[in-house]
Scaffold this motif. Structure first.
Motif, PDB file in Angstrom:
ATOM      1  N   UNK A 295       1.719   9.964  -4.270  1.00 15.46           N
ATOM      2  CA  UNK A 295       1.379  10.164  -3.020  1.00 15.46           C
ATOM      3  C   UNK A 295       0.292   9.809  -2.462  1.00 15.46           C
ATOM      4  N   UNK A 296      -0.709  10.044  -3.222  1.00 19.05           N
ATOM      5  CA  UNK A 296      -2.061   9.844  -2.711  1.00 19.05           C
ATOM      6  C   UNK A 296      -2.140   8.072  -2.627  1.00 19.05           C
ATOM      7  N   UNK A 297      -1.710   7.436  -3.445  1.00 15.50           N
ATOM      8  CA  UNK A 297      -1.445   5.754  -3.270  1.00 15.50           C
ATOM      9  C   UNK A 297      -1.040   5.631  -2.441  1.00 15.50           C
ATOM     10  N   UNK A 298       0.477   5.962  -1.879  1.00 12.26           N
ATOM     11  CA  UNK A 298       1.159   5.774  -0.635  1.00 12.26           C
ATOM     12  C   UNK A 298       0.285   5.847   0.461  1.00 12.26           C
ATOM     13  N   UNK A 299      -0.405   7.159   0.579  1.00 11.92           N
ATOM     14  CA  UNK A 299      -1.215   7.206   1.683  1.00 11.92           C
ATOM     15  C   UNK A 299      -2.480   6.097   1.755  1.00 11.92           C
ATOM     16  N   UNK A 300      -2.892   6.198   0.772  1.00  8.60           N
ATOM     17  CA  UNK A 300      -4.009   4.815   0.943  1.00  8.60           C
ATOM     18  C   UNK A 300      -3.668   3.496   1.149  1.00  8.60           C
ATOM     19  N   UNK A 301      -2.378   3.202   0.571  1.00  5.19           N
ATOM     20  CA  UNK A 301      -1.833   1.798   0.975  1.00  5.19           C
ATOM     21  C   UNK A 301      -1.346   1.688   2.402  1.00  5.19           C
ATOM     22  N   UNK A 302      -1.197   2.778   3.119  1.00  7.67           N
ATOM     23  CA  UNK A 302      -0.805   2.846   4.366  1.00  7.67           C
ATOM     24  C   UNK A 302      -1.964   2.010   5.496  1.00  7.67           C
ATOM     25  N   UNK A 303      -3.117   2.414   5.035  1.00 10.79           N
ATOM     26  CA  UNK A 303      -4.417   1.643   5.698  1.00 10.79           C
ATOM     27  C   UNK A 303      -4.040   0.222   5.937  1.00 10.79           C
ATOM     28  N   UNK A 304      -3.786  -0.382   4.634  1.00  7.78           N
ATOM     29  CA  UNK A 304      -3.624  -1.922   4.602  1.00  7.78           C
ATOM     30  C   UNK A 304      -2.217  -2.418   5.486  1.00  7.78           C
ATOM     31  N   UNK A 305      -1.328  -1.505   5.357  1.00 10.37           N
ATOM     32  CA  UNK A 305       0.140  -1.827   5.941  1.00 10.37           C
ATOM     33  C   UNK A 305      -0.094  -1.489   7.553  1.00 10.37           C
ATOM     34  N   UNK A 306      -0.767  -0.619   7.913  1.00 12.94           N
ATOM     35  CA  UNK A 306      -0.816  -0.506   9.292  1.00 12.94           C
ATOM     36  C   UNK A 306      -2.388  -1.224  10.082  1.00 12.94           C
ATOM     37  N   UNK A 307      -2.965  -2.056   9.118  1.00  9.73           N
ATOM     38  CA  UNK A 307      -3.869  -2.921   9.747  1.00  9.73           C
ATOM     39  C   UNK A 307      -3.535  -4.305  10.265  1.00  9.73           C
TER      40      UNK A 307
END
Length: 307
Positions: A295-307
């Motif tokens: 779950x934490x990994x998905x949340x952190x990866x979202x920063x890159x996906x939304x950049x």
């Protein structure tokens, strides 16, 4: 107090006269008011010193000219200040701002989303620039939405809140709103949806495209995780996971679009009584921590996906 109206005539360069009606606001037509402010087609009789003390924009506005162009437009003997249309200040937003200023409906913990949104817009530097009040509105908006991963978070105001969070640079709540809209505003494999109907009409095309792109990234990332049978530290526990993974994990995810919603699906996996299914206590603990990390990994990866 019922609203009264004032009919105003304007003459253009071709000597064509147009009449329009301004509505005296039912509440904010104060007997001791010293300034009349026009927002769209509503006029408000309020206190000059109060508004000027909080807003340099209102203090800088010049009174509207009368029809002859030789004097200032007045109502009840007071000059009328017209908030320029290009500032895009809605009358209902200005009303909400006055309700806070006059303590009739302050932005406390009970304030509705619509009131907070109205005050946030009207008090912004792009509109009337009430810095202190804008800061309060920002804080209230942040309190209404999660700032971290929250599975199953949905809100009827998510689209408008995201628009506000992007426009007014409120990063703390943007990620949760992007996730909620991308994963809950529509079903990613809904074959019954009318393809001709626009999705999320409240969102701008840019924000809608970003939500769609985020959903694609979430599905691409989570698909191999969901369809790879989990393993455990003990062979017996691995055998339990292999036997139960399809009926308890994969099938429920397929039934309710869990592939599109990794945080929720992982939360459901964590919530399964794995001890009752046969896992030992050590493996239950280890797998729970592993799924929390996912779950934490998905949340952190979202920063890159939304950049």
């Amino acid at each position: 107090m019922s609203a009264l109206t004032v009919t105003v005539s304007t003459t253009n360069a071709d000597s064509q006269t147009t009449q329009f009606t301004l509505r005296r606001h039912a509440r904010y037509w104060l007997d001791d008011g010293s300034l009349i402010v026009r927002a769209q087609d509503d006029i408000y009789k309020v206190h000059r010193t109060l508004l000027h003390r909080h807003s340099k924009v209102l203090a800088s506005l010049s009174p509207a000219e009368d029809d002859s162009g030789e004097g200032k437009r007045t109502v009840d003997g007071l000059v009328v200040v017209h908030i320029p249309d290009e500032l895009e200040v809605r009358s209902e937003d200005f009303e909400a701002l006055l309700e806070h200023l006059y303590h009739d409906a302050p932005l406390d913990g009970s304030a509705s989303f619509s009131k907070i949104a109205s005050v946030l817009r009207a008090s912004s530097k792009e509109q009337l620039d009430f810095p202190a009040i804008h800061s309060i509105a920002r804080t209230r908006l942040e309190e209404m939405f999660p700032t971290g991963p929250k599975p199953a978070f949905v809100s009827e105001h998510a689209e408008e809140a995201l628009t506000l969070a992007v426009k007014h640079d409120i990063p703390s709540i943007r990620k949760a709103l992007y996730y909620s809209i991308a994963t809950h505003s529509h079903d990613c494999d809904d074959e019954t949806a009318d393809a001709s109907s626009p999705r999320r009409p409240v969102l701008s095309p840019d924000l809608s495209a970003r939500c769609d792109a985020l959903l694609e990234q979430l599905v691409a990332h989570f698909t191999p995780i969901l369809f790879t049978v989990a393993t455990a530290g003990h062979m017996a526990c691995t055998d339990v996971l292999a036997e139960k993974w399809m009926p308890l994990v994969i099938q429920p995810a397929l039934d309710d679009n869990g592939l599109c919603r990794p945080l929720e699906t992982l939360e459901r996996i964590i919530g399964i009584d794995w001890a009752a299914e046969g896992l030992c206590a050590d493996c239950v603990r280890d797998k729970t921590e592993e799924w929390r990390n996912e779950q934490r990994d998905v949340w952190e990866r979202m920063d890159g996906w939304l950049s």
